[in-house]
Design a protein around this motif. Structure first.
Motif, PDB file in Angstrom:
ATOM      1  N   HIS A 156      23.079 -18.070 -53.231  1.00  0.00           N
ATOM      2  CA  HIS A 156      22.892 -17.767 -51.809  1.00  0.00           C
ATOM      3  C   HIS A 156      22.127 -18.877 -51.128  1.00  0.00           C
ATOM      4  CE1 HIS A 156      24.281 -13.823 -50.948  1.00  0.00           C
ATOM      5  NE2 HIS A 156      23.726 -13.324 -52.033  1.00  0.00           N
ATOM      6  N   HIS A 183      22.683 -22.226 -43.291  1.00  0.00           N
ATOM      7  CA  HIS A 183      24.115 -22.401 -43.576  1.00  0.00           C
ATOM      8  C   HIS A 183      24.726 -21.087 -44.060  1.00  0.00           C
ATOM      9  CE1 HIS A 183      24.698 -26.665 -43.114  1.00  0.00           C
ATOM     10  NE2 HIS A 183      23.612 -26.932 -43.813  1.00  0.00           N
ATOM     11  N   LEU A 220      27.519 -19.419 -46.458  1.00  0.00           N
ATOM     12  CA  LEU A 220      28.310 -19.825 -47.629  1.00  0.00           C
ATOM     13  C   LEU A 220      29.683 -19.193 -47.621  1.00  0.00           C
ATOM     14  CD1 LEU A 220      26.047 -19.549 -50.788  1.00  0.00           C
ATOM     15  CD2 LEU A 220      26.736 -21.604 -49.546  1.00  0.00           C
ATOM     16  N   ASP A 221      30.641 -19.936 -48.145  1.00  0.00           N
ATOM     17  CA  ASP A 221      31.962 -19.388 -48.453  1.00  0.00           C
ATOM     18  C   ASP A 221      31.931 -19.165 -49.972  1.00  0.00           C
ATOM     19  OD1 ASP A 221      34.616 -19.134 -49.256  1.00  0.00           O
ATOM     20  OD2 ASP A 221      35.375 -20.490 -47.706  1.00  0.00           O
ATOM     21  N   LYS A 222      31.644 -17.935 -50.396  1.00  0.00           N
ATOM     22  CA  LYS A 222      31.420 -17.664 -51.824  1.00  0.00           C
ATOM     23  C   LYS A 222      32.653 -17.946 -52.693  1.00  0.00           C
ATOM     24  CE  LYS A 222      28.407 -16.099 -53.997  1.00  0.00           C
ATOM     25  NZ  LYS A 222      27.394 -15.067 -54.185  1.00  0.00           N
ATOM     26  N   ALA A 251      32.835 -21.581 -53.162  1.00  0.00           N
ATOM     27  CA  ALA A 251      31.776 -22.057 -54.062  1.00  0.00           C
ATOM     28  C   ALA A 251      32.203 -21.847 -55.519  1.00  0.00           C
ATOM     29  CB  ALA A 251      30.468 -21.317 -53.780  1.00  0.00           C
ATOM     30  N   GLU A 268      29.945 -26.417 -50.718  1.00  0.00           N
ATOM     31  CA  GLU A 268      29.157 -25.184 -50.595  1.00  0.00           C
ATOM     32  C   GLU A 268      27.759 -25.354 -51.194  1.00  0.00           C
ATOM     33  OE1 GLU A 268      30.224 -22.619 -48.643  1.00  0.00           O
ATOM     34  OE2 GLU A 268      31.697 -24.192 -48.276  1.00  0.00           O
ATOM     35  N   LYS A 273      25.237 -27.303 -49.065  1.00  0.00           N
ATOM     36  CA  LYS A 273      24.578 -26.445 -48.064  1.00  0.00           C
ATOM     37  C   LYS A 273      23.228 -25.930 -48.575  1.00  0.00           C
ATOM     38  CE  LYS A 273      28.839 -24.640 -45.977  1.00  0.00           C
ATOM     39  NZ  LYS A 273      29.718 -23.444 -45.943  1.00  0.00           N
ATOM     40  N   SER A 274      23.003 -26.034 -49.881  1.00  0.00           N
ATOM     41  CA  SER A 274      21.720 -25.630 -50.461  1.00  0.00           C
ATOM     42  C   SER A 274      20.889 -26.849 -50.870  1.00  0.00           C
ATOM     43  CB  SER A 274      21.969 -24.732 -51.670  1.00  0.00           C
ATOM     44  OG  SER A 274      20.751 -24.236 -52.170  1.00  0.00           O
TER      45      SER A 274
END
Ligand code: ARG
Length: 303
Positions: A36, A53, A55-57, A60, A287, A290-291
């Motif tokens: 997440h 952001h 996320l598109d899990k 990912a 993805e 984004k982290s």
């Protein structure tokens, strides 16, 4: 004789003449089941407008599978540690430990003192996984504001040598390298990280082989950059525009001295790698960027 080095003046010998260390041929990964972006602990986790952001899990998960397959195709055995609910960053399994081989051949891992409380809870799970893989684990002095250490986010081996390059300033403290030095039986060289966008050494330095690396000057202090240039005779300088998110070119991973697995889009870095004889393998880790992490953070390479 091992040395603990903090400045370029102290580096008076050829690092390639230091005792050897075996090459790491195995990969550990953690599936992004509970991944997440809800706890912004680095500047990349927010969009320009300050919001987190999204996320598109499924994407990912696909990106993670492609990365896993890439290591398998390159001939690595890929092991998995179980993801845990409530630990959203556990997929970044470079950070909880520093594996190495002792002078007597014992597989050893120093467990991290992670800066963030939630991330620190990931350490026992990775410790169990490493123990199952035959590792003896070592612990640093009790976690405090002065004893922080984020494993292979900040501490990187010079392949084939008992030489450890250690970043500090954001997630790892400089003083902790005294304790790390006492455990690894290797030469340890420390680098101050000057820019919060490059909060781990693995975001601004990607070691390709014992002579070559990708690095972004703007992440280092003048002294740190002098050390980088002295250590790597074949340095490829990466511009901030390719090193910063969303491309994160210096978070590339060269697992075998030849192939370089990296987020796609770093055109100039890719052509520089090719002209130095490396084989770039571009894929998407969008993805995970984004982290604040890409290829290098998403695996632990161990012996
Ligand atoms: N969100 C994670 C953090 O801030 C990303 C970690 C990336 N790992 C790395 N080795 N740079 O801790």
């Amino acid at each position: 004789m091992n040395k603990l080095i903090h400045s370029s003046k102290e580096l008076t010998f050829d690092l390639r003449q230091t005792p050897s260390m075996p090459l790491a041929r195995q990969i550990l990964m953690v599936r992004p089941t509970f991944f997440h972006v809800d706890n912004p602990i680095n500047p990349h986790m927010r969009k320009a407008d300050g919001t987190l952001h999204q996320l598109d899990k499924p994407k990912a998960m696909k990106e993670w599978e492609v990365l896993r397959e890439t290591y398998v195709k390159l001939g690595f055995s890929v092991h998995e540690a179980d993801a845990q609910e409530g630990l959203p960053d556990m997929v970044f399994c470079a950070n909880q430990s520093l594996p190495f081989v002792s002078r007597t051949g014992l597989k050893t891992a120093i467990m991290s003192n992670m800066a963030n409380d939630t991330r620190h809870k990931e350490v026992p799970a990775l410790e169990s996984a490493l123990t199952r893989l035959g590792y003896k684990t070592e612990h640093l002095p009790a976690r405090s504001s002065g004893t922080l250490f984020e494993g292979m986010g900040d501490a990187l081996w010079l392949p084939g040598h008992r030489v450890l390059l250690g970043g500090y300033g954001h997630r790892t403290t400089q003083e902790i390298y005294g304790a790390v030095f006492g455990l690894v039986d290797a030469t340890v060289i420390t680098f101050e990280l000057a820019n919060p966008r490059f909060y781990h050494l693995d975001t601004c330095l990607s070691i390709l082989d014992s002579q070559s690396a990708l690095a972004c000057k703007e992440a280092f202090t003048a002294e740190g950059w002098a050390l980088v240039k002295q250590i790597f005779p074949k340095l490829i300088e990466v511009s901030v525009s390719e090193a910063d998110s969303p491309v994160f070119a210096c978070n590339a991973h060269c697992p075998d001295g030849r192939h370089v697995i990296m987020q796609s889009g770093a055109e100039r870095t890719v052509s520089a790698l090719k002209s130095h004889g490396f084989i770039p393998i571009e894929l998407s880790t969008e993805e995970f960027v984004k982290s604040g992490g890409s290829v290098f953070c998403m695996k632990l390479q161990f012996f």
